[in-house]
Scaffold this motif. Structure first.
Motif, PDB file in Angstrom:
ATOM      1  N   SER A 115       0.838  -1.193   0.000  1.00 57.90           N
ATOM      2  CA  SER A 115       0.000   0.000   0.000  1.00 57.90           C
ATOM      3  C   SER A 115       0.875   1.246   0.000  1.00 57.90           C
ATOM      4  N   LYS A 116       0.452   2.271  -0.715  1.00 58.09           N
ATOM      5  CA  LYS A 116       1.199   3.516  -0.787  1.00 58.09           C
ATOM      6  C   LYS A 116       1.015   4.300   0.514  1.00 58.09           C
ATOM      7  N   LEU A 117       2.134   4.703   1.118  1.00 61.01           N
ATOM      8  CA  LEU A 117       2.103   5.457   2.363  1.00 61.01           C
ATOM      9  C   LEU A 117       2.057   6.942   2.069  1.00 61.01           C
ATOM     10  N   LYS A 118       1.443   7.680   2.988  1.00 58.09           N
ATOM     11  CA  LYS A 118       1.333   9.129   2.789  1.00 58.09           C
ATOM     12  C   LYS A 118       2.692   9.800   2.865  1.00 58.09           C
ATOM     13  N   LYS A 119       3.516   9.319   3.794  1.00 61.55           N
ATOM     14  CA  LYS A 119       4.851   9.878   3.967  1.00 61.55           C
ATOM     15  C   LYS A 119       5.844   8.747   4.165  1.00 61.55           C
ATOM     16  N   PHE A 120       7.082   9.033   3.844  1.00 60.96           N
ATOM     17  CA  PHE A 120       8.140   8.044   4.026  1.00 60.96           C
ATOM     18  C   PHE A 120       8.655   8.104   5.462  1.00 60.96           C
ATOM     19  N   PRO A 121       8.459   7.059   6.259  1.00 61.86           N
ATOM     20  CA  PRO A 121       8.916   7.084   7.653  1.00 61.86           C
ATOM     21  C   PRO A 121      10.432   6.893   7.727  1.00 61.86           C
ATOM     22  N   VAL A 122      11.066   7.587   8.657  1.00 62.72           N
ATOM     23  CA  VAL A 122      12.514   7.442   8.814  1.00 62.72           C
ATOM     24  C   VAL A 122      12.854   6.543   9.999  1.00 62.72           C
ATOM     25  N   ARG A 123      11.860   6.044  10.693  1.00 64.70           N
ATOM     26  CA  ARG A 123      12.099   5.115  11.791  1.00 64.70           C
ATOM     27  C   ARG A 123      10.970   4.080  11.812  1.00 64.70           C
ATOM     28  N   LYS A 124      11.085   3.102  12.716  1.00 65.47           N
ATOM     29  CA  LYS A 124      10.102   2.022  12.807  1.00 65.47           C
ATOM     30  C   LYS A 124       8.698   2.578  13.005  1.00 65.47           C
ATOM     31  N   THR A 125       7.756   2.047  12.246  1.00 60.79           N
ATOM     32  CA  THR A 125       6.376   2.513  12.347  1.00 60.79           C
ATOM     33  C   THR A 125       5.438   1.377  11.928  1.00 60.79           C
ATOM     34  N   LYS A 126       4.140   1.574  12.119  1.00 58.95           N
ATOM     35  CA  LYS A 126       3.157   0.568  11.709  1.00 58.95           C
ATOM     36  C   LYS A 126       2.393   1.053  10.485  1.00 58.95           C
ATOM     37  N   CYS A 127       2.172   0.144   9.563  1.00 59.21           N
ATOM     38  CA  CYS A 127       1.390   0.454   8.370  1.00 59.21           C
ATOM     39  C   CYS A 127      -0.059   0.682   8.783  1.00 59.21           C
ATOM     40  N   ILE A 128      -0.644   1.775   8.327  1.00 53.24           N
ATOM     41  CA  ILE A 128      -2.024   2.101   8.702  1.00 53.24           C
ATOM     42  C   ILE A 128      -3.022   1.170   8.011  1.00 53.24           C
ATOM     43  N   PHE A 129      -2.533   0.400   7.014  1.00 51.95           N
ATOM     44  CA  PHE A 129      -3.426  -0.472   6.264  1.00 51.95           C
ATOM     45  C   PHE A 129      -3.399  -1.903   6.811  1.00 51.95           C
ATOM     46  N   LYS A 184       1.072  -3.927  10.207  1.00 54.66           N
ATOM     47  CA  LYS A 184       2.335  -4.597  10.480  1.00 54.66           C
ATOM     48  C   LYS A 184       3.456  -3.569  10.641  1.00 54.66           C
ATOM     49  N   THR A 185       4.506  -3.978  11.360  1.00 57.56           N
ATOM     50  CA  THR A 185       5.591  -3.050  11.674  1.00 57.56           C
ATOM     51  C   THR A 185       6.558  -2.930  10.499  1.00 57.56           C
ATOM     52  N   ILE A 186       6.797  -1.685  10.104  1.00 59.93           N
ATOM     53  CA  ILE A 186       7.713  -1.375   9.011  1.00 59.93           C
ATOM     54  C   ILE A 186       9.016  -0.831   9.609  1.00 59.93           C
ATOM     55  N   PHE A 187      10.140  -1.287   9.073  1.00 61.86           N
ATOM     56  CA  PHE A 187      11.450  -0.816   9.511  1.00 61.86           C
ATOM     57  C   PHE A 187      12.103  -0.001   8.397  1.00 61.86           C
ATOM     58  N   ALA A 188      12.723   1.114   8.775  1.00 64.17           N
ATOM     59  CA  ALA A 188      13.469   1.940   7.822  1.00 64.17           C
ATOM     60  C   ALA A 188      14.957   1.739   8.124  1.00 64.17           C
TER      61      ALA A 188
END
Length: 252
Positions: free
Chosen positions: A41-55, A58-62
């Motif tokens: 899924s396309k994210l609104k902004k590019f995270p620069v640290r660990k975050t969760k996908c709003i869709f 699941k946890t996303i790592f940068a």
């Protein structure tokens, strides 16, 4: 390993750091690359640290991949694999940087580890490798007193890290500076330069000027110094002697 193939084939997301009131974000050259690595899924902004996908939640790592200055978005499993690789490399080269400044290469370090393993059967033998290479550096640079001074000091630091007495090597480091000046055609005096956090005895000697003969008595380093880092860091400053006309004095 498949992880290495994955690491070096992973596309890097190029970012430019920005600041917001409540979250550091990153603006990317192509926002279509700000994509969840799980659900795409396309994210609104590019995270620069660990975050969760709003869709998919699941946890996303940068993470920065294969020495890139830019970050890529990866899954939790991928992040764990990267951490494993980093841990292996850390254990493999633990202590290597103590030698790197003296020209020792990673290949030489690994070769000595292999030799020690074959000869003594010790697998995690980094400390033995470091000390054997330090001793070889002393022999290799026996006539280079400036380099000897740095090698002895690095050995003193290593001993302190191991919880051992390093005073002998601090003395050898100080003596190597004197030996270097002794080989010069110039005449030198020496000024005691104290370090921040040194003991009262060291502070009482700060700025004192000594002759070569007096300096060889090694009033520094101070064995009883309770410097905040754990050992005496005082040193000599070499002062080339001048005559009344301001000319450098040479040995006759």
């Amino acid at each position: 390993m498949d992880i290495f193939k994955w690491l070096f084939s992973k596309k890097v997301v190029f970012t430019e750091n920005l600041q917001s009131d409540d979250l550091e974000i990153s603006k990317i050259e192509n926002e279509s690359k700000a994509v969840c690595p799980y659900c795409n899924s396309k994210l609104k902004k590019f995270p620069v640290r660990k975050t969760k996908c709003i869709f998919c939640k699941k946890t996303i790592f940068a993470r920065k991949l294969h020495n890139s200055v830019f970050k890529s978005l990866i899954t939790e499993d991928e992040a764990k694999e990267i951490d494993k690789v980093k841990e292996i490399e850390y254990l493999q080269f633990k202590g290597f940087h103590d030698l790197e400044n003296f020209g020792v290469t990673k290949d030489e370090f690994l070769k000595r580890k292999e030799e020690n393993y074959l000869n003594y059967g010790i697998e995690n033998n980094n400390d033995d490798v470091i000390w054997s290479l330090f001793n070889e550096l002393l022999i290799k640079n026996v006539n280079d007193f400036d380099k000897l001074r740095m090698i002895y000091y690095s050995m003193a630091v290593k001993l302190h890290q191991e919880g051992k007495d390093n005073f002998k090597y601090l003395q050898l480091s100080a003596k190597a500076l004197l030996d270097s000046c002794q080989n010069s055609d110039l005449v030198f005096d020496f000024q005691i330069i104290t370090a921040k956090g040194c003991c009262e005895n060291c502070r009482s000697n700060d700025g004192k000027i000594l002759s070569m003969q007096q300096a060889y008595l090694l009033p520094i380093p101070c064995k009883e110094c309770d410097n905040t880092i754990g050992f005496c860091r005082c040193t000599y400053g070499a002062l080339a002697t001048r005559n009344s006309e301001g000319m450098l004095v040479t040995k006759k």
